[in-house]
Design a protein around this motif. Structure first.
Motif, PDB file in Angstrom:
ATOM      1  N   GLU A   1       0.823  -1.204   0.000  1.00 38.35           N
ATOM      2  CA  GLU A   1       0.000   0.000   0.000  1.00 38.35           C
ATOM      3  C   GLU A   1       0.855   1.251   0.000  1.00 38.35           C
ATOM      4  O   GLU A   1       0.533   2.246  -0.665  1.00 38.35           O
ATOM      5  CB  GLU A   1      -0.946   0.010   1.204  1.00 38.35           C
TER       6      GLU A   1
ATOM      7  N   TRP B   1      -5.440  -7.756  -2.737  1.00 40.38           N
ATOM      8  CA  TRP B   1      -5.061  -6.550  -2.001  1.00 40.38           C
ATOM      9  C   TRP B   1      -4.406  -5.509  -2.889  1.00 40.38           C
ATOM     10  O   TRP B   1      -4.516  -4.307  -2.627  1.00 40.38           O
ATOM     11  CB  TRP B   1      -4.187  -6.914  -0.805  1.00 40.38           C
ATOM     12  N   SER B   2      -3.755  -5.934  -3.965  1.00 46.54           N
ATOM     13  CA  SER B   2      -3.220  -4.937  -4.898  1.00 46.54           C
ATOM     14  C   SER B   2      -4.350  -4.109  -5.491  1.00 46.54           C
ATOM     15  O   SER B   2      -4.224  -2.886  -5.653  1.00 46.54           O
ATOM     16  CB  SER B   2      -2.408  -5.617  -6.000  1.00 46.54           C
TER      17      SER B   2
ATOM     18  N   HIS C   1      -5.526  -1.626  -2.833  1.00 43.69           N
ATOM     19  CA  HIS C   1      -4.584  -0.504  -2.697  1.00 43.69           C
ATOM     20  C   HIS C   1      -4.762   0.501  -3.837  1.00 43.69           C
ATOM     21  O   HIS C   1      -4.742   1.725  -3.617  1.00 43.69           O
ATOM     22  CB  HIS C   1      -3.147  -1.023  -2.691  1.00 43.69           C
TER      23      HIS C   1
ATOM     24  N   ARG D   1      -7.972   2.499  -3.394  1.00 41.95           N
ATOM     25  CA  ARG D   1      -7.853   3.442  -2.278  1.00 41.95           C
ATOM     26  C   ARG D   1      -7.035   4.682  -2.647  1.00 41.95           C
ATOM     27  O   ARG D   1      -7.350   5.787  -2.212  1.00 41.95           O
ATOM     28  CB  ARG D   1      -7.202   2.754  -1.070  1.00 41.95           C
ATOM     29  N   HIS D   2      -6.007   4.496  -3.460  1.00 43.34           N
ATOM     30  CA  HIS D   2      -5.055   5.587  -3.658  1.00 43.34           C
ATOM     31  C   HIS D   2      -5.039   6.185  -5.063  1.00 43.34           C
ATOM     32  O   HIS D   2      -4.485   7.281  -5.239  1.00 43.34           O
ATOM     33  CB  HIS D   2      -3.642   5.118  -3.296  1.00 43.34           C
TER      34      HIS D   2
END
Length: 247
Positions: free
Chosen positions: A73, A118-119, A122, A125-126
């Protein structure tokens, strides 16, 4: 006839900017080539500067590169600070990883979900605050969610990515989210996973599907561009497998 001139199909991304995470090889690299051919601007991200330099040598000097491991992250957050406004985002992060859930080290099993599920989290989210309000996000999943073939955690991660795309298409509207699900595709992943036998294994598997061969990365890239450019496609899993699910 209105006399209105439609834009040429080969320039359907003219003036638009696309970020491809995992864009230095395989399907990601082929998609970068396709975006450039469609008139778009390309940013690619990958884990190593060497792979990015090699990709840029093929794609041309106008392509912008970012060193980023999407499973981290912090790395994604740093990359996002250097991104321009975006129209589309495509992530190919994640690898096929054979496993025995009973004996494979737990850290290796967790890494599969880190690299695939999870990639994507991340990146959402960003990086999505860089997207135009009706832009698109495409997650690359795979047919492993239907055909595990000795890779239980990869299968589970692919299914989770597809579910994530559907959920975000609702909760983050009007951004569009889709999952691209390629089947057997001729990339370096096969030799990376299976060594010298990778090409033989791929050919053997692909021989049994209706089309009788593996896909070329450019064929999957065409599907990625479809998901970017058709503004009414949202919340789907687009399966590009040569008919494998029919057998």
């Amino acid at each position: 006839m209105s006399g209105k001139t439609e834009p040429a199909s080969h320039l359907r991304l003219s003036g638009q900017t696309v970020l491809i995470v995992g864009g230095s090889s395989g399907i990601g690299l082929a998609t970068a080539q396709a975006v450039l051919a469609a008139g778009g601007h390309v940013h690619i991200a990958a884990r190593t500067s060497a792979s990015l330099a090699a990709a840029r040598a093929q794609l041309g000097p106008d392509v912008q590169t970012h060193v980023c491991d999407a499973a981290s992250e912090d790395a994604v957050a740093r990359m996002s600070a250097n991104l321009p406004p975006l129209d589309h985002l495509f992530t190919t992060a994640g690898a096929f990883a054979p496993d025995d859930i009973r004996t494979t080290a737990i850290d290796e099993l967790r890494a599969i979900h880190d690299s695939r599920l999870w990639s994507c989290v991340h990146i959402v989210r960003h990086c999505t605050d860089r997207l135009r309000h009706d832009g698109s996000v495409t997650f690359m999943s795979g047919t492993a969610s239907w055909y595990p073939e000795g890779a239980a955690l990869t299968s589970a991660a692919c299914g989770a990515v597809q579910s994530l795309a559907r959920s975000l298409a609702v909760s983050m509207a009007p951004l569009r989210f889709n999952a691209l699900c390629p089947g057997y595709t001729r990339t370096a992943l096969w030799s990376k996973t299976f060594g010298d036998e990778g090409e033989t294994i791929l050919a053997s598997l692909a021989r049994d599907i209706p089309i009788g061969r593996a896909a070329e990365p450019s064929e999957i890239a065409d599907a990625a561009l479809f998901l970017m450019t058709n503004a009414y496609v949202n919340g789907i899993e687009l399966i590009i497998d040569g008919g494998a699910r029919l057998t």
